[in-house]
Enzyme design. Structure first.
Site, PDB file in Angstrom:
ATOM      1  N   GLY A  45       0.844  -1.185   0.000  1.00 47.20           N
ATOM      2  CA  GLY A  45       0.000   0.000   0.000  1.00 47.20           C
ATOM      3  C   GLY A  45       0.877   1.232   0.000  1.00 47.20           C
ATOM      4  O   GLY A  45       2.026   1.180   0.457  1.00 47.20           O
ATOM      5  N   GLN A  50       2.874   9.994   1.464  1.00 45.51           N
ATOM      6  CA  GLN A  50       4.185   9.328   1.546  1.00 45.51           C
ATOM      7  C   GLN A  50       5.106   9.681   0.392  1.00 45.51           C
ATOM      8  O   GLN A  50       6.302   9.397   0.440  1.00 45.51           O
ATOM      9  CB  GLN A  50       4.008   7.805   1.597  1.00 45.51           C
ATOM     10  CG  GLN A  50       3.348   7.324   2.879  1.00 45.51           C
ATOM     11  CD  GLN A  50       3.230   5.811   2.873  1.00 45.51           C
ATOM     12  OE1 GLN A  50       2.297   5.272   2.298  1.00 45.51           O
ATOM     13  NE2 GLN A  50       4.193   5.137   3.485  1.00 45.51           N
ATOM     14  N   CYS A  98       5.616  -0.237   7.191  1.00 42.91           N
ATOM     15  CA  CYS A  98       5.220   0.986   6.498  1.00 42.91           C
ATOM     16  C   CYS A  98       6.451   1.488   5.765  1.00 42.91           C
ATOM     17  O   CYS A  98       7.538   1.545   6.355  1.00 42.91           O
ATOM     18  CB  CYS A  98       4.735   2.026   7.504  1.00 42.91           C
ATOM     19  SG  CYS A  98       4.280   3.605   6.752  1.00 42.91           S
ATOM     20  N   LEU A  99       6.295   1.846   4.497  1.00 39.31           N
ATOM     21  CA  LEU A  99       7.460   2.281   3.711  1.00 39.31           C
ATOM     22  C   LEU A  99       8.096   3.548   4.280  1.00 39.31           C
ATOM     23  O   LEU A  99       9.266   3.823   4.021  1.00 39.31           O
ATOM     24  CB  LEU A  99       7.055   2.496   2.250  1.00 39.31           C
ATOM     25  CG  LEU A  99       6.602   1.218   1.519  1.00 39.31           C
ATOM     26  CD1 LEU A  99       6.051   1.572   0.144  1.00 39.31           C
ATOM     27  CD2 LEU A  99       7.746   0.219   1.400  1.00 39.31           C
ATOM     28  N   HIS A 140      -4.744   1.100   7.267  1.00 36.20           N
ATOM     29  CA  HIS A 140      -3.396   1.671   7.425  1.00 36.20           C
ATOM     30  C   HIS A 140      -3.222   2.891   6.504  1.00 36.20           C
ATOM     31  O   HIS A 140      -2.771   3.952   6.932  1.00 36.20           O
ATOM     32  CB  HIS A 140      -2.346   0.589   7.120  1.00 36.20           C
ATOM     33  CG  HIS A 140      -0.929   1.074   7.188  1.00 36.20           C
ATOM     34  ND1 HIS A 140      -0.017   0.609   8.111  1.00 36.20           N
ATOM     35  CD2 HIS A 140      -0.254   1.991   6.434  1.00 36.20           C
ATOM     36  CE1 HIS A 140       1.144   1.233   7.931  1.00 36.20           C
ATOM     37  NE2 HIS A 140       1.031   2.071   6.906  1.00 36.20           N
ATOM     38  N   GLU A 141      -3.612   2.726   5.234  1.00 34.50           N
ATOM     39  CA  GLU A 141      -3.422   3.818   4.264  1.00 34.50           C
ATOM     40  C   GLU A 141      -4.361   4.991   4.562  1.00 34.50           C
ATOM     41  O   GLU A 141      -3.982   6.149   4.397  1.00 34.50           O
ATOM     42  CB  GLU A 141      -3.641   3.312   2.835  1.00 34.50           C
ATOM     43  CG  GLU A 141      -2.697   2.186   2.407  1.00 34.50           C
ATOM     44  CD  GLU A 141      -1.240   2.456   2.692  1.00 34.50           C
ATOM     45  OE1 GLU A 141      -0.803   3.623   2.596  1.00 34.50           O
ATOM     46  OE2 GLU A 141      -0.519   1.502   3.041  1.00 34.50           O
ATOM     47  N   HIS A 144      -2.948   7.332   6.948  1.00 41.37           N
ATOM     48  CA  HIS A 144      -1.973   8.271   6.362  1.00 41.37           C
ATOM     49  C   HIS A 144      -2.674   9.539   5.888  1.00 41.37           C
ATOM     50  O   HIS A 144      -2.122  10.637   5.993  1.00 41.37           O
ATOM     51  CB  HIS A 144      -1.258   7.635   5.161  1.00 41.37           C
ATOM     52  CG  HIS A 144      -0.087   6.786   5.527  1.00 41.37           C
ATOM     53  ND1 HIS A 144       1.036   7.278   6.157  1.00 41.37           N
ATOM     54  CD2 HIS A 144       0.161   5.464   5.336  1.00 41.37           C
ATOM     55  CE1 HIS A 144       1.916   6.301   6.349  1.00 41.37           C
ATOM     56  NE2 HIS A 144       1.404   5.181   5.859  1.00 41.37           N
TER      57      HIS A 144
HETATM   58 NI    NI Z   1       2.308   3.311   5.814  1.00 40.50          NI
END
Ligand code: NI
Length: 182
Positions: A45, A50, A98-99, A140-141, A144
């Protein structure tokens, strides 16, 4: 085009993102870049903040889970201006990454199912239920877009235990296999 991923400590990750409409410039190019950037970093994701864009858009790719869930074969989706209308089911624990937090994985509790209203890449409106790993990624996304990061869903004790790791990320003291930005 592969975009650099903003890591923990970047102010854009803490901002509430803005809705967009179909006049958003170069939207299809941006969506393609999001998918390319996610694939390059082996993410499941990726949310627009991000990559430094504070807009309400995220992409997901659940196809790596197809081995256990055949219906997820080639399961890639974009969500624009999503709203989580309902969350259902018991909260379950899952080891998330998470990236924006290279190499950090932590157990996070989230509901099993979500009902989401969103627009797709053609600005068609949808109202759908999702469950399992897809519901997990969506939650999760979605966080963000609200400026909320997965470490904020950990217990205060757990956060204290990883505080030095988090601090190192904000100082650029980490390694990642993809391009990052602070
Ligand atoms: Ni993330």
């Amino acid at each position: 085009m592969i975009l650099p991923i903003y890591v923990y400590g970047s102010p854009v990750l803490k901002k509430e993102a803005e809705e967009i409409d179909k006049t958003y410039p170069e939207l299809q190019t941006f969506i393609a870049d999001m998918f390319e950037t996610m694939a390059n970093s082996e993410g499941v994701g990726l949310a627009a903040p991000q990559v430094g864009k504070s807009i309400r858009l995220f992409v997901l790719d659940a196809s790596i889970f197809a081995e256990d869930n055949p219906e997820l074969k080639n399961y890639r989706k974009v969500f624009i201006n999503p709203i989580i209308l309902e969350r259902a089911g018991e909260k379950v624990c899952y080891n998330e990454g998470c990236l924006s937090f290279p190499k950090l994985h932590e157990d996070v509790y989230r509901e099993q199912r979500v009902r989401v209203e969103y627009f797709d890449a053609n600005f068609e409106k949808h109202d759908e239920w999702f469950d399992g790993i897809v519901a997990r990624i969506i939650q999760h996304e979605y966080d963000h877009l609200e400026g909320k990061l997965f470490v904020e869903r950990l217990s205060s004790i757990r956060r204290k235990l990883i505080a030095s790791k988090l601090k190192r990320i904000t100082k650029g003291d980490f390694s990642a296999s993809y391009k990052t930005k602070l």
